[in-house]
Design a protein around this motif. Structure first.
Motif, PDB file in Angstrom:
ATOM      1  N   LEU A  93       0.848  -1.195   0.000  1.00 19.61           N
ATOM      2  CA  LEU A  93       0.000   0.000   0.000  1.00 19.61           C
ATOM      3  C   LEU A  93       0.880   1.241   0.000  1.00 19.61           C
ATOM      4  O   LEU A  93       1.795   1.357   0.816  1.00 19.61           O
ATOM      5  N   ASN A  94       0.609   2.145  -0.939  1.00 18.33           N
ATOM      6  CA  ASN A  94       1.387   3.394  -1.066  1.00 18.33           C
ATOM      7  C   ASN A  94       2.889   3.117  -1.195  1.00 18.33           C
ATOM      8  O   ASN A  94       3.720   3.859  -0.662  1.00 18.33           O
ATOM      9  N   GLY A  95       3.204   2.035  -1.895  1.00 15.77           N
ATOM     10  CA  GLY A  95       4.599   1.720  -2.150  1.00 15.77           C
ATOM     11  C   GLY A  95       5.334   1.052  -1.017  1.00 15.77           C
ATOM     12  O   GLY A  95       6.532   0.775  -1.133  1.00 15.77           O
ATOM     13  N   LYS A  96       4.647   0.757   0.085  1.00 20.80           N
ATOM     14  CA  LYS A  96       5.268   0.080   1.223  1.00 20.80           C
ATOM     15  C   LYS A  96       4.725  -1.344   1.337  1.00 20.80           C
ATOM     16  O   LYS A  96       3.549  -1.584   1.075  1.00 20.80           O
ATOM     17  N   ILE A  97       5.602  -2.272   1.747  1.00 23.70           N
ATOM     18  CA  ILE A  97       5.231  -3.680   1.838  1.00 23.70           C
ATOM     19  C   ILE A  97       5.124  -4.076   3.308  1.00 23.70           C
ATOM     20  O   ILE A  97       6.045  -3.844   4.101  1.00 23.70           O
ATOM     21  N   TYR A  98       3.987  -4.688   3.655  1.00 30.26           N
ATOM     22  CA  TYR A  98       3.733  -5.101   5.037  1.00 30.26           C
ATOM     23  C   TYR A  98       3.515  -6.604   5.093  1.00 30.26           C
ATOM     24  O   TYR A  98       2.878  -7.196   4.223  1.00 30.26           O
ATOM     25  N   GLN A  99       4.042  -7.206   6.155  1.00 32.22           N
ATOM     26  CA  GLN A  99       3.902  -8.647   6.366  1.00 32.22           C
ATOM     27  C   GLN A  99       3.160  -8.898   7.671  1.00 32.22           C
ATOM     28  O   GLN A  99       3.460  -8.297   8.699  1.00 32.22           O
ATOM     29  N   THR A 100       2.164  -9.795   7.619  1.00 32.88           N
ATOM     30  CA  THR A 100       1.478 -10.255   8.826  1.00 32.88           C
ATOM     31  C   THR A 100       1.831 -11.714   9.027  1.00 32.88           C
ATOM     32  O   THR A 100       1.528 -12.560   8.177  1.00 32.88           O
ATOM     33  N   GLN A 101       2.482 -12.041  10.122  1.00 38.75           N
ATOM     34  CA  GLN A 101       2.912 -13.400  10.403  1.00 38.75           C
ATOM     35  C   GLN A 101       1.806 -14.187  11.104  1.00 38.75           C
ATOM     36  O   GLN A 101       0.802 -13.627  11.550  1.00 38.75           O
ATOM     37  N   ALA A 102       2.014 -15.497  11.232  1.00 37.87           N
ATOM     38  CA  ALA A 102       1.039 -16.362  11.895  1.00 37.87           C
ATOM     39  C   ALA A 102       0.891 -16.015  13.368  1.00 37.87           C
ATOM     40  O   ALA A 102      -0.116 -16.362  13.999  1.00 37.87           O
ATOM     41  N   SER A 103       1.851 -15.311  13.922  1.00 35.42           N
ATOM     42  CA  SER A 103       1.760 -14.848  15.317  1.00 35.42           C
ATOM     43  C   SER A 103       0.827 -13.650  15.448  1.00 35.42           C
ATOM     44  O   SER A 103       0.446 -13.274  16.559  1.00 35.42           O
ATOM     45  N   GLY A 104       0.490 -13.036  14.315  1.00 37.92           N
ATOM     46  CA  GLY A 104      -0.324 -11.829  14.319  1.00 37.92           C
ATOM     47  C   GLY A 104       0.510 -10.567  14.190  1.00 37.92           C
ATOM     48  O   GLY A 104      -0.031  -9.487  13.926  1.00 37.92           O
ATOM     49  N   LYS A 105       1.807 -10.705  14.372  1.00 40.67           N
ATOM     50  CA  LYS A 105       2.695  -9.547  14.276  1.00 40.67           C
ATOM     51  C   LYS A 105       2.690  -9.010  12.847  1.00 40.67           C
ATOM     52  O   LYS A 105       2.835  -9.763  11.887  1.00 40.67           O
ATOM     53  N   THR A 106       2.519  -7.706  12.713  1.00 43.49           N
ATOM     54  CA  THR A 106       2.493  -7.041  11.405  1.00 43.49           C
ATOM     55  C   THR A 106       3.534  -5.937  11.388  1.00 43.49           C
ATOM     56  O   THR A 106       3.653  -5.165  12.345  1.00 43.49           O
TER      57      THR A 106
END
Length: 266
Positions: free
Chosen positions: A76-89
């Motif tokens: 989103l808006n050129g930034k990449i975000y990861q959400t792990q199985a732990s819920g950490k984003t």
């Protein structure tokens, strides 16, 4: 003779200039760029091969998966975000790789607002009513407040041979939120693109504080703004790996895709 020679030189210069302009990448083109192959990914090819830095050259909006399926991705808006199985984003750097992602340069062609409480099914039905071309590619950004959202993320795989994604459904982790602000990033992909891409609706979520996310399982909207970007072309960058070269793409995985999309084991 001099005039003819001059005209020929000008014509040649024009042709070369035009050819250069056509080959130069144009980020304004409404193109969906796919890195990887959806059916192969669903079937278990989770090893990353495509650089995030290269992916950003083809879009500032999209979704995908991290290396070895360690959660879910959202761009989103050129930034990449990861959400792990732990819920950490968290936001990730672009010096690593992805096994599958779809992106485009998002520019809304249509914007509308709704305060109706829409479930996922009703939201999709509403979108169908305003997206008349069943064979078109639509990038969709939905931003606002959600009364309820349920997301999921898969844990990382460890040992080969990797299970197909549908067989990993018992391992998925779910996250539930109430009265949360954030963004849905997704697409409606036409049936004629099934295989290399995942047809139908596909959304990932990112909370406004950028601390929560995941693949959408259920939702109930409150007041949201819907932005639609109509795309007119698509490109697929296939994995140049031994695993992909030997992968059986003849198997029909449409039922597996439905189960994975809905997070249901059966």
């Amino acid at each position: 003779m001099y005039r003819i020679k001059t005209c020929l030189m000008l014509l040649l210069a024009f042709v070369l200039s035009n050819a250069k302009a056509q080959t130069k990448p144009n980020p304004k083109l409404n193109n969906l760029y796919t890195a990887g192959h959806a059916s192969a990914f669903i079937g278990g090819l989770y090893n990353a091969f495509y650089p995030y830095s290269q992916l950003k050259l083809h879009g500032d909006f999209g979704l995908g998966a991290p290396d070895l399926l360690d959660g879910e991705l959202l761009i989103l808006n050129g930034k990449i975000y990861q959400t792990q199985a732990s819920g950490k984003t968290f936001e990730i750097k672009d010096n690593t790789l992805t096994p599958f992602a779809v992106v485009n340069f998002f520019k809304a062609d249509q914007t509308l607002k709704t305060t109706n409480s829409l479930t996922k099914e009703k939201l999709y039905a509403f979108l169908d009513s305003i997206l008349p071309n069943q064979n078109a590619i639509y990038a969709i950004h939905i931003k606002g407040t959600f009364k309820e959202i349920k997301t999921r993320a898969f844990p990382p795989v460890k040992e080969k041979p990797y299970l197909p994604l549908a067989e990993m459904l018992p391992l998925q982790q779910f996250f539930s939120f109430k009265n949360i602000k954030g963004d849905l990033v997704g697409y409606r992909i036409p049936a004629h693109m099934e295989g290399a891409n995942i047809s139908g609706y596909h959304f990932h979520f990112l909370s406004a504080d950028k601390k929560s996310g995941g693949h959408i399982i259920e939702l109930l909207t409150d007041a949201v703004t819907i932005e639609i970007d109509l795309l007119n072309s698509f490109t697929v960058a296939l994995p140049q790996t031994k695993e992909f070269a030997a992968f059986d793409l003849k198997k029909d995985r449409r039922e597996e895709v439905k189960r994975v999309e809905n997070g249901k084991k059966n």
